[in-house]
Design a protein around this motif. Sequence first.
Motif, short mmCIF file in Angstrom:
data_model
loop_
_atom_site.label_atom_id
_atom_site.label_comp_id
_atom_site.label_asym_id
_atom_site.label_seq_id
_atom_site.Cartn_x
_atom_site.Cartn_y
_atom_site.Cartn_z
N GLY A 1 0.78 -1.68 0.01
CA GLY A 1 0.05 -0.10 -0.18
C GLY A 1 1.19 1.29 -0.27
N GLY B 1 2.67 2.69 -2.69
CA GLY B 1 2.46 3.18 -3.56
C GLY B 1 2.89 3.17 -5.16
N LYS B 2 3.84 1.60 -4.76
CA LYS B 2 5.02 1.60 -6.27
C LYS B 2 4.04 0.91 -7.25
N SER B 3 3.17 0.22 -6.80
CA SER B 3 2.81 0.34 -7.72
C SER B 3 1.41 1.31 -8.93
N THR B 4 1.12 1.61 -8.43
CA THR B 4 0.41 3.88 -8.40
C THR B 4 1.78 4.18 -9.35
N GLU C 1 2.26 -6.53 -11.43
CA GLU C 1 1.99 -7.25 -11.08
C GLU C 1 0.51 -7.83 -10.62
N1 ATP Z 1 -7.88 1.80 -7.91
C1 ATP Z 1 -7.50 2.08 -7.60
N2 ATP Z 1 -9.25 3.15 -6.62
C2 ATP Z 1 -8.67 3.54 -4.81
N3 ATP Z 1 -7.50 3.23 -4.12
C3 ATP Z 1 -6.95 2.22 -4.50
C4 ATP Z 1 -6.25 1.59 -5.87
N4 ATP Z 1 -5.36 1.59 -6.18
C5 ATP Z 1 -4.34 1.76 -5.47
N5 ATP Z 1 -5.00 2.08 -4.35
C6 ATP Z 1 -4.96 2.71 -2.45
O1 ATP Z 1 -3.77 3.56 -3.04
C7 ATP Z 1 -2.49 3.29 -1.94
C8 ATP Z 1 -1.29 2.37 -2.82
O2 ATP Z 1 -1.74 1.73 -3.76
P1 ATP Z 1 -0.39 0.15 -4.35
O3 ATP Z 1 -0.87 -0.31 -4.87
O4 ATP Z 1 0.21 1.81 -5.41
O5 ATP Z 1 0.30 0.07 -3.56
P2 ATP Z 1 1.82 -0.27 -3.20
O6 ATP Z 1 3.17 -0.36 -3.07
O7 ATP Z 1 2.04 -0.97 -5.07
O8 ATP Z 1 1.04 -2.32 -2.65
P3 ATP Z 1 1.14 -3.43 -2.61
O9 ATP Z 1 2.91 -4.27 -2.47
O10 ATP Z 1 0.33 -3.66 -1.92
O11 ATP Z 1 1.00 -3.30 -4.41
C9 ATP Z 1 -2.85 2.16 -1.24
O12 ATP Z 1 -3.65 2.49 -0.20
C10 ATP Z 1 -4.05 1.77 -1.64
O13 ATP Z 1 -5.28 0.89 -1.24
#
Ligand code: ATP
Length: 308
Positions: free
Chosen positions: A39, A41-44, A83
């Motif tokens: 969570g 924000g890496k995938s974002t 992912e």
């Molecule tokens: N499509 C979406 N709609 C609403 N919230 C989202 C969406 N995608 C991600 N988020 C939120 O944005 C934040 C960052 O998510 P992200 O998936 O980028 O994290 P991450 O570091 O890749 O996590 P992980 O290791 O679990 O994949 C989190 O709070 C997640 O719940």
Amino acid sequence: MPAITVDGLSKSYGRTLALEDLSFQVEEGEVFGFLGPNGAGKSTTINVILDFIRPTNGQVTVHGMDAQAHSRDIRARTGVLPEGVETYDRLTARQHLEFAIDSKGTTDDPEALLERVGLLDAIDKKAGGYSKGMSQRLMLAMALVGEPDLLILDEPSTGLDPNGAREMREIVREENARGATVFFSSHIMEQVEAVCDRVGILRDGEMVAVDTVEGLRDSAGGATTLRVTVDRIDDDALAAVRALSDVTTATVDGQDPPVVVAQVDGSKTAVLGELEDRGIEIRDFSTREASLEDVFQSYTTGTEVEAQ
Ligand SMILES: Nc1ncnc2c1ncn2[C@@H]1O[C@H](COP(=O)(O)OP(=O)(O)OP(=O)(O)O)[C@@H](O)[C@H]1O
């Protein structure tokens, strides 16, 4: 020219602020580990780099090209392991590879690619019957098509056993030796420290540290984790330990019996002395050099655990 420049990036999903004014660069030819808990924000970030989602604010360039204006050119030069595994159940590994080779217009040999990822045996089996690890290997092979200049791997070790994870790291090294820049995300420090030149640590959408693996090691350097098993502990005693000049953090782990865990950068006896002076009985203690995992945890989890 940097391979990736992320400049002042913010992304909100409704009320969730996933990225907040994020800026960093990935240099050409380096292996950059993008580390953060679930969570963070890496995938974002990766999805914005690839223009799969649009940012709320900020800009990304890849090889100097704007990520939004030139997404096709960028994707043509980039190999992506997304992912979550998205294979097609009814297609074989060979067919997956042929599709990727066709899409990129290259002349790669599916067998050679599948051999590299250890999936040659299953080349003509349908992906529907694959284990998670096999699907992950197939996706990695697809990412390698066309000798991309940039490899973006989102949690590439997901579903891989220790052997598979080691082979994946080996492929990252080989790709980097060939000249590719590698950007890969993980929530496990161990996965990145073995192959990355630099690591960026993401927490709640913000970069809290960017350094070489060596630099991070130095910031843990000299520090020791001291674990002291005591008969009891109270807030005043814990505060007194924290106030000692050589102590960076002190927390309490467990209750029965309580264990004081302190990061100490110097004398350990001061901690033991402080506890004994307060009439606290020391039943046992051990010391361990702080690891990179400890550094990661201190950046991402907040170091304090309240005394119970
Ligand atoms: N499509 C979406 N709609 C609403 N919230 C989202 C969406 N995608 C991600 N988020 C939120 O944005 C934040 C960052 O998510 P992200 O998936 O980028 O994290 P991450 O570091 O890749 O996590 P992980 O290791 O679990 O994949 C989190 O709070 C997640 O719940």
